[in-house]
Design an enzyme around this catalytic site. Structure first.
Site, mmCIF file in Angstrom:
data_model
loop_
_atom_site.group_PDB
_atom_site.id
_atom_site.type_symbol
_atom_site.label_atom_id
_atom_site.label_comp_id
_atom_site.label_asym_id
_atom_site.label_seq_id
_atom_site.Cartn_x
_atom_site.Cartn_y
_atom_site.Cartn_z
ATOM 1 N N LYS B 190 0.830 -1.206 0.000
ATOM 2 C CA LYS B 190 0.000 0.000 0.000
ATOM 3 C C LYS B 190 0.868 1.261 0.000
ATOM 4 O O LYS B 190 0.548 2.254 -0.670
ATOM 5 C CB LYS B 190 -0.921 0.004 1.231
ATOM 6 C CG LYS B 190 -1.735 1.279 1.433
ATOM 7 C CD LYS B 190 -2.557 1.653 0.199
ATOM 8 C CE LYS B 190 -3.622 2.679 0.485
ATOM 9 N NZ LYS B 190 -3.244 3.808 1.310
ATOM 10 N N GLU B 197 1.114 6.891 -6.633
ATOM 11 C CA GLU B 197 0.008 7.863 -6.712
ATOM 12 C C GLU B 197 0.548 9.293 -6.714
ATOM 13 O O GLU B 197 0.119 10.131 -7.511
ATOM 14 C CB GLU B 197 -0.903 7.616 -5.508
ATOM 15 C CG GLU B 197 -2.026 8.597 -5.274
ATOM 16 C CD GLU B 197 -2.642 8.359 -3.885
ATOM 17 O OE1 GLU B 197 -3.038 7.211 -3.592
ATOM 18 O OE2 GLU B 197 -2.705 9.309 -3.081
#
Lengths: 327, 327, 327, 327
Positions: B190, B197
């Protein structure tokens, strides 16, 4: 409607096909006779030179040039400009620098010719998915050619509509094509698209590099994982913030070759990436990520740089450090 | 199945809701009594302290902790570890540093407790779209909790399947969740997701900045366009290489506020972006784009830096240049 | 020997002075009559237009143009080219793009005129310390003008000689000037010099920013130091690896204004920094540090960028995050 | 005065020598008996274990530990802490992470021991030029050890004094050493020094790479120069803005090996570069140049990265591009 097409490679050929599938007629030319013959068998009118192409089109004529940017495109447009007549239009669908578009549009306008630049994204998938198009040129000509663009574009397809988009907004954008502005603006927008593409690709590349390296035997065993990069790409496709077409392609590639052994890692770049940086410099816009992404590609094509050796030389100079060889 | 949930903010509350919608039962707790009351009215069993939460669960118990990373999570897990019994499991669904997971899993294992770390992406959209989950922990526990993860995940939904994905590949990835490996690996994956991102966001930000600036009155008139950034974002959503969820969100934002006047431009960052860089440094992976994206956020939060002033001071020193004020 | 000089600003005026101090004679012109008058009082022959300047020089004439790059230099050289005669020489000592030099040299050669481009570093310190010069042009002309360059250069001064430098190496380099190659090469080398300068400055700026911030009240008290940045700059000047003229200037600035409150932090850039990046792109050389340094300056001149706002917009989109205002 | 020294490698041995040259006495130890024997012949008192070293020193004792950072230093200090007595002092002159200093100083203080961290720059040149030192520790101990530091430092030497430096400023900085603050601050300042060093080196490396590449046969002949990089480095040493010790070293290296063929181009990095980035992240300081410089070194040590291959894989995916092999 009727369109002349010059250049029947992967892009030009598929553009002709998609148009014919949508009921348009095409007159096509390529230096390579086999390409012309092939498309003729699919329903196009094949011709053997530019004169014949121009002769085969009804007025006002439109010729789509789909050739490599630079001399091939420039020379062809120059020749076309001597054959076409007042009111005819030339479309450059290649990867031309937008400044060349601005220059050409001005020169052609003096001959009464219209010039339209079309930046297209979609590559080898365009025949099936449609082409995302960014169009520059005078509004009247772009409007006259709308049936062409409408057929080439992907359309709404199954992509959800943007929820707050105004009913009065230009409906073409949702169909996958825009009239960006005067000549040059189409390629300008496409150029920036590619600049962004480089940055997104590099972001994925760096992130997956950390994931992959976390499995490496170079790490102490208690700091190592055994991550499955193919599964990670796959899971991110569903509901994560980084879901994207580039991720879909990555998942495709990793599904069959998770070590990516089939790729050299020597990465090419095309003009748009560099021109994006030039535009940023002309406009004083800070683009450290787009530029760094471009430079990562330059670096990828070399075993070692002169600059790297200079670092070694300095380290030897101040500290007596002798660098070991590359792993 | 039954799940205890601690922390009923936006994430925790919606996780409870999505589970209940899928037939699971929940025992829920939050410091904020109103949150507990609200969820109780939606069908959850609300409790007023951790003891009651543990007492309300059947063995082997599972408690999902959905709190801010750091002290709130750490303290809660410490307290839970004194209440739970051999064979019970704790899930940390927050944004914990994966090294804390590794440490905790080891400490809890000594008490016979299982520790599972779940990195989730999906934010405010998770209730509706499902949560993309990256899970770390021992295989047996992750398997036991599969009904929970299956219900929270987006599932195949309408996303096309990866064409070359092997039939023997882990089917969970296609459903939107993976068992990444031992404790810590879920948050590690993650963390990298968020690093990527940041890079993708910065790529879009820089590209759109050039587009916007190309309209600027600071440019000579003959170099200016009048680009419609909302239409550009919209058109790229269809068939272009940069199509992505982030672009969808961008198109949403630009549809109503193309000048983005509603945003301060002071951009926060969370731990994962920084930890991604730390991981890259530990593993000697070059990540110039991910790091530069993080630093662009640091920079965005300041009017001017001490470093900038030092540049001015040097320029004055060697060239007598006096800098003018900011525009 | 005798030299005509056009442009008597800080650079041109001091060049005239340093030449006269070394026994040369000068014929000088500037649009600003006061500048001409001033230098005349110091011994130069002041003239009021280009015709008079040319008339005042013996053949073969040499005119040093020391004007802002772009139109002022271009127009002056164009006018000079109509006044000078076969065998005369024009020196452009400004910050011209080397491609303009290449073009001009070719055009002037057709008229029998020699063109020499001189990149100079040394700024306001040149009168006293001498000018470091990088010279492009044909070898014969550069040789003819050697007395000028020798007088302007710093000479060996008290700088230790490079220990392994070959006795057969060009002796001019040690004196502080080189003949880099044909027209354009002088400004090319100077351009790269400035690109490096930007990178070095940014390295110092970032490092001192960390030092300064380590004192900040934003940090928890037990993580804070009370570092004296002026003393740090001073100590590094003696024996450290980063000792450099830029550090000397930094120490100067910090000695009187350690908070640098007197500087705006809005940092200008000149053409060379941008052209360096262009050259790197033409040559496919990865220059992430030089480019990032340039972009830090672009960023320094803005309160916030459109790109920053776009990041905020996306964060709101996927996470509901509302950014707070700038500190 | 008298100093114990542990670790007689290049740094430790020369520190002992410089101290003895300045009239101090040393008691020295190294695992390598040959090093001890060698220095004994130069006047030091050689001993064969830590007990003997401690026994050979008068109270209050001072022991300079000059070992590789990490376990060697840590273990030695731990052992010393059991042998030394209230009021004694330990100096860590290695490349320790400043957080370890903070921790150690606290632990040793509980035993009545003083801890001083000394960051030194000067490398192999220190014996001759003196060591630039950044010192952390309590003021009283640093003051007690002043004779040691004064002798090791370069002194004013022939470096011009900073013109506006206040007469009331700490005089030690001009002598080449500073008391930066409490324990840890010495290594903190040295760490930032190295971070800056990386950035400056990379700036030179990139700039010279462009210069070198401008001579390349890959460029069209009319765009090529034949630049002499050794002369360029030499000329910049005199009067240019980039003059610096690193440039002096570069000129040295290029004088004998302008192609730098003797260097592998695989560039190591030490802890300080990474810790500088960590510190910047903890303090939210944007350091894109320092980080990019570090990552260029990571990249230099690899033939190609997994990330590069991923870029190739994506390019194949969306455009059918097949990358050619590395040049």
């Amino acid at each position: 409607m009727q369109l002349g097409i010059i250049g029947l490679g992967r892009m030009g050929g598929n553009i002709a096909r998609r148009l014919m599938l949508n009921g348009h007629t095409t007159v096509v030319y390529d230096r390579n006779e086999a390409f012309v013959k092939g498309l003729s068998e699919e329903g196009a009118t094949g011709v053997s030179d530019l004169q014949a192409l121009v002769a085969g089109l009804q007025k006002p004529r439109t010729v789509w040039v789909m050739l490599p940017a630079g001399a091939p495109t420039e020379d062809t447009i120059n020749e076309l400009s001597t054959l076409l007549e007042d009111g005819d239009a030339i479309i450059d669908g290649g990867n031309t620098n937008y400044k060349d578009d601005v220059r050409r549009a001005k020169a052609l306008a003096e001959k009464g010719l219209h010039y339209v630049d079309v930046g297209t994204s979609g590559g080898v998938w365009g025949l099936e998915r449609g082409y995302c198009m960014m169009i520059g040129g005078d509004a009247e000509t772009v409007q006259r050619l709308d049936p062409i663009f409408k057929s080439l574009a992907p359309g709404l397809s199954n992509i959800p509509r943007t929820k707050d988009r105004s009913a009065s907004a230009d409906p073409r954008a949702e169909q996958g094509y825009i009239h960006a502005g005067p000549a040059g603006s189409g390629h300008f927008v496409k150029m920036i698209h590619n600049g962004i593409e480089y940055g997104m690709m590099q972001a994925f590349a760096e992130g997956f590099d950390i994931l992959k390296t976390k499995n490496s035997e170079n790490l102490p065993e208690d700091q190592r994982f055994d991550l499955n990069v193919a599964d990670i790409a796959e899971v991110w496709r569903r509901g994560s913030v980084v879901s994207s077409w580039l991720l879909d392609l990555t998942a495709d590639a990793l599904a069959t070759d998770p070590k990516l052994d089939g790729y050299s890692g020597s990465v090419a770049d095309s003009g748009e990436g560099r021109w994006t940086i030039e535009a940023a410099m002309e406009q004083a816009v800070p683009v450290p990520v787009l530029s760094t992404s471009l430079f990562a590609r330059f670096r990828s094509r070399q075993q070692s740089t002169y600059g790297d050796k200079m670092l070694s030389a300095m380290r030897f100079g101040f500290g007596g450090h002798v660098e070991t060889s590359k792993k």
